[in-house]
Design an enzyme around this catalytic site. Structure first.
Site, PDB file in Angstrom:
ATOM      1  N   TYR A  75     -11.754  -1.621  -2.140  1.00 11.09           N
ATOM      2  CA  TYR A  75     -11.254  -1.207  -1.124  1.00 11.09           C
ATOM      3  C   TYR A  75     -10.805   0.383  -1.423  1.00 11.09           C
ATOM      4  O   TYR A  75     -10.215   0.625  -2.469  1.00 11.09           O
ATOM      5  CB  TYR A  75      -9.987  -2.004  -0.804  1.00 11.09           C
ATOM      6  CG  TYR A  75      -9.236  -1.385   0.325  1.00 11.09           C
ATOM      7  CD1 TYR A  75      -9.749  -1.706   1.679  1.00 11.09           C
ATOM      8  CD2 TYR A  75      -8.230  -0.442   0.095  1.00 11.09           C
ATOM      9  CE1 TYR A  75      -8.926  -0.932   2.665  1.00 11.09           C
ATOM     10  CE2 TYR A  75      -7.473   0.236   1.193  1.00 11.09           C
ATOM     11  CZ  TYR A  75      -7.948  -0.044   2.575  1.00 11.09           C
ATOM     12  OH  TYR A  75      -7.288   0.539   3.604  1.00 11.09           O
ATOM     13  N   LYS A 133      -0.161   6.832  -2.733  1.00  8.67           N
ATOM     14  CA  LYS A 133       0.884   5.659  -2.626  1.00  8.67           C
ATOM     15  C   LYS A 133       2.315   6.122  -3.303  1.00  8.67           C
ATOM     16  O   LYS A 133       3.124   6.736  -3.116  1.00  8.67           O
ATOM     17  CB  LYS A 133       0.510   4.359  -3.197  1.00  8.67           C
ATOM     18  CG  LYS A 133      -0.723   3.605  -2.179  1.00  8.67           C
ATOM     19  CD  LYS A 133      -0.963   2.558  -2.533  1.00  8.67           C
ATOM     20  CE  LYS A 133      -1.903   1.889  -1.674  1.00  8.67           C
ATOM     21  NZ  LYS A 133      -1.465   1.210  -0.510  1.00  8.67           N
TER      22      LYS A 133
HETATM   23  N1  PMP Z   1      -7.786   3.226  -1.952  1.00  9.75           N
HETATM   24  C1  PMP Z   1      -7.019   2.112  -2.558  1.00  9.75           C
HETATM   25  C2  PMP Z   1      -7.353   1.456  -3.889  1.00  9.75           C
HETATM   26  C3  PMP Z   1      -5.853   1.481  -1.781  1.00  9.75           C
HETATM   27  O1  PMP Z   1      -5.054   0.624  -2.186  1.00  9.75           O
HETATM   28  C4  PMP Z   1      -5.431   2.383  -0.637  1.00  9.75           C
HETATM   29  C5  PMP Z   1      -4.552   1.853   0.305  1.00  9.75           C
HETATM   30  N2  PMP Z   1      -4.181   0.619   0.564  1.00  9.75           N
HETATM   31  C6  PMP Z   1      -6.273   3.459  -0.036  1.00  9.75           C
HETATM   32  C7  PMP Z   1      -7.273   3.966  -1.035  1.00  9.75           C
HETATM   33  C8  PMP Z   1      -5.961   4.201   1.018  1.00  9.75           C
HETATM   34  O2  PMP Z   1      -4.787   4.749   1.167  1.00  9.75           O
HETATM   35  P1  PMP Z   1      -3.947   5.105   2.553  1.00  9.75           P
HETATM   36  O3  PMP Z   1      -3.618   3.879   3.049  1.00  9.75           O
HETATM   37  O4  PMP Z   1      -2.749   5.919   2.090  1.00  9.75           O
HETATM   38  O5  PMP Z   1      -4.927   5.938   3.342  1.00  9.75           O
END
Ligand code: PMP
Length: 425
Positions: free
Chosen positions: A148, A278
């Site tokens: 993901y 994050k």
């Molecule tokens: N990559 C990973 C591994 C993630 O966990 C996330 C968010 N869940 C993202 C990218 C995308 O980040 P954002 O939601 O801040 O766009």
């Protein structure tokens, strides 16, 4: 008309999209008035222990006096100023800190405003790098099944094709190569046959592959898969052998979550490009960064465009950089390794026994992440309602009930969450 001056849930239901929900039959949402420490407070007075750290982002707890102060001080200077042609102390300080705590070869930083955009930037970096070398055939990516990487188009194109429903965007979404998800678990023996399969993919496709993208050690939203460090080492070696760049997406795993500052350290490897987000601001504001080496950054700059072709309006937003600086300082000043290992020990002691329940398929723990995999998909709305009645906030998905608490959560509180999960099994 909302005559009670409460949060207008009818308006919310009829007009506001929430993540991954339907406008016809949305999941319930719970109105929050404030949050403090490890607690989220609902409008009806209920107080919930937050086991999600607002999706991996809150490290030091909500409403932290030092982080609040950092933002207040910065807002009196400037809340924002464009980064095109201007710079500022919060960005420079943050850049220095990131270079210090990430692998040594990563020396060039691109700030952006969300994890997905950090991934977009990483992909552009890889593409532009090969272009600048005069290699125009490397215009695909390799990625892991169950991965993901975000919800924008390029990021989504390297997410697991089934989980992120690539079929919806067929014809528009770029198509890349997918390798089976790693199967050797983090703490088990390593099955070397995985590498044979991996190498076949490299051997077959390397001529048109710019980069391999993965989440190091923990595949999160694609199934909370904790995989073996030897697998990551092998990907690094194969990338070197076949002239493919390695992009590590540490947007979820960065800043200590797996027990190392960055998960790549479990395998003692360095990526060519690293994405973080994050927890970078301790969960206060949206900010992300894509880091790369001198070699790639200078290569891009020598290419046809002569520049990195990206420039968000809120790039290096001073408020976000200021709070990120303070959050990283708090983390580094704390005994964070011992904190994560305390949480891990507590989860191992109290969460692992849940594997004996008939409804549970597996329990796995790494650092400050605990996962209960059920045999059947969970009814998210019913589970959340029940957990709230026990004073706990979690957001399960698929068959997974999982927790990744703020690092300041104490053992008694972790056990309260685990006890609440038990009542669901
Ligand atoms: N990559 C990973 C591994 C993630 O966990 C996330 C968010 N869940 C993202 C990218 C995308 O980040 P954002 O939601 O801040 O766009």
């Amino acid at each position: 008309m909302n005559i009670n001056n409460t949060i207008d849930l009818d308006f919310d239901k009829n007009h506001l999209w929430h993540p991954y929900t339907s406008m016809i039959n949305p999941l319930p949402v719970y109105p929050v008035t404030h949050a403090s420490g490890v607690h989220i407070y609902l409008e009806n007075g209920e107080k919930l222990l937050d086991g999600m750290a607002s999706w991996w982002s809150v490290l030091h707890g909500y409403n932290h006096p030092i982080l609040n102060e950092a933002i207040k001080e910065q807002v009196d200077q400037m809340s924002h100023v464009m980064f095109g042609g201007l710079t500022h102390r919060p960005a420079v300080e943050l850049g220095k800190k990131l270079i210090e705590i990430t692998p040594p070869s990563l020396t060039r930083i691109f700030f952006a405003d969300s994890g997905s955009v950090a991934v977009e930037v990483a992909i552009k970096m890889a593409m532009q790098y090969w272009q600048s070398k005069g290699i125009n055939t490397k215009n695909k990516l390799m990625a892991l099944s169950k991965g993901y990487h975000g919800d924008t188009f390029a990021a989504m194109s390297v997410c697991d094709p089934v989980n992120s429903m690539h079929s919806l965007y067929k014809g528009f979404l770029p198509e890349h190569y997918f390798v089976p998800a790693p199967t050797s678990r983090f703490n088990d023996a390593f099955d070397g046959s995985e590498i044979k399969v991996l190498e076949q993919h490299f051997a077959e496709h390397h001529n048109d592959v710019a980069a391999f993208i993965l989440e190091p050690i923990v595949q999160n939203a694609g199934g909370m898969n904790f995989y073996h460090a030897n697998y990551l080492k092998a990907v690094r070696e194969l990338c070197n052998k076949y002239n493919v760049l390695l992009i590590c997406d540490e947007i979820a795993t960065g800043f200590g979550r797996t027990g190392k500052m960055f998960a790549v350290e479990h395998a003692d490897i360095e990526p060519d490009i690293l994405c973080i987000g994050k927890a970078i601001t301790g969960g206060y504001m949206t900010l992300s960064a894509t880091l790369t080496s001198d070699k790639i950054a200078l290569g891009i700059s020598e290419g046809e465009a002569g520049v990195m072709m990206h420039g968000p309006t809120f790039m290096a937003n001073p408020l976000a950089c200021a709070v990120a600086n303070k959050s990283i300082e708090l983390l580094l000043e704390s005994d964070w390794q011992n904190t994560i290992s305390r949480i891990e020990t507590c989860l191992k002691t109290h969460l692992t026994p849940l594997v004996s329940y008939d409804s549970v398929a597996d329990v796995r723990i790494l650092g400050a992440i605990g996962v209960v995999e059920m045999k059947h998909p969970v009814d998210v709305a019913a589970v959340q309602k029940h957990l709230i009645s026990k004073g706990v906030w979690l957001r399960p998905f698929g068959k997974l009930i999982y927790m990744m608490p703020p690092y300041v959560m104490q053992d008694e509180e972790l056990i309260q969450i685990i006890d609440a999960i038990k009542t669901m099994l």
